[in-house]
Design a protein around this motif. Sequence first.
Motif, PDB file in Angstrom:
ATOM      1  N   UNK A  50     -35.061 -51.588   7.971  1.00 22.04           N
ATOM      2  CA  UNK A  50     -36.281 -50.843   7.648  1.00 22.04           C
ATOM      3  C   UNK A  50     -36.660 -49.813   8.698  1.00 22.04           C
ATOM      4  N   UNK A  51     -37.482 -48.877   8.285  1.00 19.83           N
ATOM      5  CA  UNK A  51     -38.121 -47.949   9.220  1.00 19.83           C
ATOM      6  C   UNK A  51     -39.030 -48.755  10.143  1.00 19.83           C
ATOM      7  N   UNK A  52     -38.993 -48.412  11.426  1.00 24.11           N
ATOM      8  CA  UNK A  52     -39.807 -49.147  12.387  1.00 24.11           C
ATOM      9  C   UNK A  52     -41.022 -48.355  12.850  1.00 24.11           C
ATOM     10  N   UNK A  53     -40.996 -47.039  12.674  1.00 24.73           N
ATOM     11  CA  UNK A  53     -42.115 -46.216  13.093  1.00 24.73           C
ATOM     12  C   UNK A  53     -43.413 -46.656  12.428  1.00 24.73           C
ATOM     13  N   UNK A  54     -44.474 -46.730  13.223  1.00 27.90           N
ATOM     14  CA  UNK A  54     -45.772 -47.132  12.686  1.00 27.90           C
ATOM     15  C   UNK A  54     -46.115 -48.580  12.949  1.00 27.90           C
ATOM     16  N   UNK A  55     -45.107 -49.390  13.296  1.00 30.37           N
ATOM     17  CA  UNK A  55     -45.388 -50.791  13.630  1.00 30.37           C
ATOM     18  C   UNK A  55     -45.844 -50.880  15.079  1.00 30.37           C
ATOM     19  N   UNK A  56     -46.871 -51.647  15.319  1.00 30.36           N
ATOM     20  CA  UNK A  56     -47.446 -51.709  16.647  1.00 30.36           C
ATOM     21  C   UNK A  56     -46.685 -52.632  17.584  1.00 30.36           C
ATOM     22  N   UNK A 130     -56.468 -56.420   1.330  1.00 34.96           N
ATOM     23  CA  UNK A 130     -57.246 -55.469   2.116  1.00 34.96           C
ATOM     24  C   UNK A 130     -58.140 -56.148   3.147  1.00 34.96           C
ATOM     25  N   UNK A 131     -58.552 -57.387   2.885  1.00 32.19           N
ATOM     26  CA  UNK A 131     -59.431 -58.086   3.823  1.00 32.19           C
ATOM     27  C   UNK A 131     -58.800 -58.204   5.203  1.00 32.19           C
ATOM     28  N   UNK A 132     -57.468 -58.335   5.253  1.00 28.49           N
ATOM     29  CA  UNK A 132     -56.777 -58.443   6.543  1.00 28.49           C
ATOM     30  C   UNK A 132     -56.094 -57.133   6.930  1.00 28.49           C
ATOM     31  N   UNK A 137     -54.244 -49.979   4.504  1.00 33.91           N
ATOM     32  CA  UNK A 137     -53.031 -50.585   5.019  1.00 33.91           C
ATOM     33  C   UNK A 137     -52.776 -50.302   6.486  1.00 33.91           C
ATOM     34  N   UNK A 138     -53.851 -50.024   7.245  1.00 38.97           N
ATOM     35  CA  UNK A 138     -53.697 -49.661   8.658  1.00 38.97           C
ATOM     36  C   UNK A 138     -53.494 -50.875   9.557  1.00 38.97           C
ATOM     37  N   UNK A 139     -53.756 -52.083   9.050  1.00 38.34           N
ATOM     38  CA  UNK A 139     -53.576 -53.292   9.845  1.00 38.34           C
ATOM     39  C   UNK A 139     -54.794 -53.645  10.676  1.00 38.34           C
ATOM     40  N   UNK A 140     -54.756 -54.830  11.264  1.00 36.74           N
ATOM     41  CA  UNK A 140     -55.873 -55.328  12.073  1.00 36.74           C
ATOM     42  C   UNK A 140     -55.322 -56.314  13.091  1.00 36.74           C
ATOM     43  N   UNK A 141     -55.221 -55.893  14.348  1.00 41.46           N
ATOM     44  CA  UNK A 141     -54.638 -56.759  15.374  1.00 41.46           C
ATOM     45  C   UNK A 141     -55.445 -58.031  15.564  1.00 41.46           C
ATOM     46  N   UNK A 142     -56.778 -57.925  15.478  1.00 43.45           N
ATOM     47  CA  UNK A 142     -57.628 -59.095  15.688  1.00 43.45           C
ATOM     48  C   UNK A 142     -57.318 -60.199  14.680  1.00 43.45           C
ATOM     49  N   UNK A 143     -56.835 -59.809  13.512  1.00 45.42           N
ATOM     50  CA  UNK A 143     -56.501 -60.784  12.478  1.00 45.42           C
ATOM     51  C   UNK A 143     -54.992 -61.034  12.408  1.00 45.42           C
ATOM     52  N   UNK A 144     -54.245 -60.386  13.304  1.00 41.62           N
ATOM     53  CA  UNK A 144     -52.796 -60.568  13.313  1.00 41.62           C
ATOM     54  C   UNK A 144     -52.100 -59.921  12.130  1.00 41.62           C
ATOM     55  N   UNK A 145     -52.789 -58.974  11.488  1.00 41.10           N
ATOM     56  CA  UNK A 145     -52.252 -58.330  10.280  1.00 41.10           C
ATOM     57  C   UNK A 145     -51.642 -56.982  10.639  1.00 41.10           C
ATOM     58  N   UNK A 146     -50.346 -56.789  10.421  1.00 36.93           N
ATOM     59  CA  UNK A 146     -49.706 -55.525  10.786  1.00 36.93           C
ATOM     60  C   UNK A 146     -50.047 -54.392   9.837  1.00 36.93           C
ATOM     61  N   UNK A 147     -49.757 -53.200  10.290  1.00 40.57           N
ATOM     62  CA  UNK A 147     -49.869 -52.027   9.448  1.00 40.57           C
ATOM     63  C   UNK A 147     -48.846 -52.117   8.321  1.00 40.57           C
ATOM     64  N   UNK A 148     -49.249 -51.758   7.114  1.00 36.65           N
ATOM     65  CA  UNK A 148     -48.354 -51.769   5.959  1.00 36.65           C
ATOM     66  C   UNK A 148     -48.001 -50.366   5.491  1.00 36.65           C
TER      67      UNK A 148
END
Length: 204
Positions: A50-56, A130-132, A137-148
Motif C-alpha cells: 500500500x501507499x504509506x504517505x499520510x500515515x502518521x 467517523x466517531x473515531x 477520515x483524518x484520524x485521531x491519535x488520542x483514540x488510536x485511530x489512524x488516518x484513512x
Amino acid sequence: MSLKSTLFILLFAGTASAVHASEAPTPEGLEYCTVCHGSQLKGNANIKAPRLGGLSKWYIERQLNNFKQGIRGAHTSDVTGSEMQAMTRHLTPSDISAIASWIGKTESPTPEPTIHGDIEAGRNLYQGCAACHGANGAGNQAMGAPRLSGINDWYLLTQINHFRAGIRGSDQKDVYGQQMKAAVSMVQSDPDAINLAAYISQLK
C-alpha cells in the motif's frame, strides 16, 4: 543482522511537514522499503504493497511493533502480514523510530480509485467509523485511530475484510485491532465492504 539486510518489504502521519520522497534522500538502510512501496512510497497494487504517505509516525510505529511481536501477521491467511512479520523480526526500537520518522515526512500523489461502489450506502456505513476516524477520515491519535483518507481503496477493502474474517484483530494484545474487529460487525456483506471502502477512498 543489519537494518539494510532486514528490510525488504514495509507494510503499511504529520502531514504538515510532509515532503515528496524525490525531494529528500532515502535514509541509508531503508532503500529496500522502496522496492515494494515505490520511490515515493506510493504503493504497488500488483504486490499488495500500500501507499504509506499520510500515515502518521505513531501509527507506523505501532504496526511495526505489532508485526515484530507477532500480534499482527500471524494468521495463516495473512500472506503479506506474515512477510512483514518476518521482515520486522530483527528491527530495534531505533530502527522502527527511524522508519516511522521517514515515512511520516514522505508524501506521494493520492491514489486513483480502483473499486466502485454505492457512495451513499458507504456514507451511511461510515457514520459509525467517523466517531473515531473523523468525518473526513483524518484520524485521531488520542483514540488510536489512524488516518484513512489517502489510503488505497483496494487496501482499505482488504483490511475491512480481514477484520470481518478475524484475520486481523483477533490477538488479545491487539487492543485497537479488537476494537476494529467489533466495529466492522456493521459490515454484513461483501457489497457493504466495497461500498464502505469506496466512500472512504473519496474523503478529502
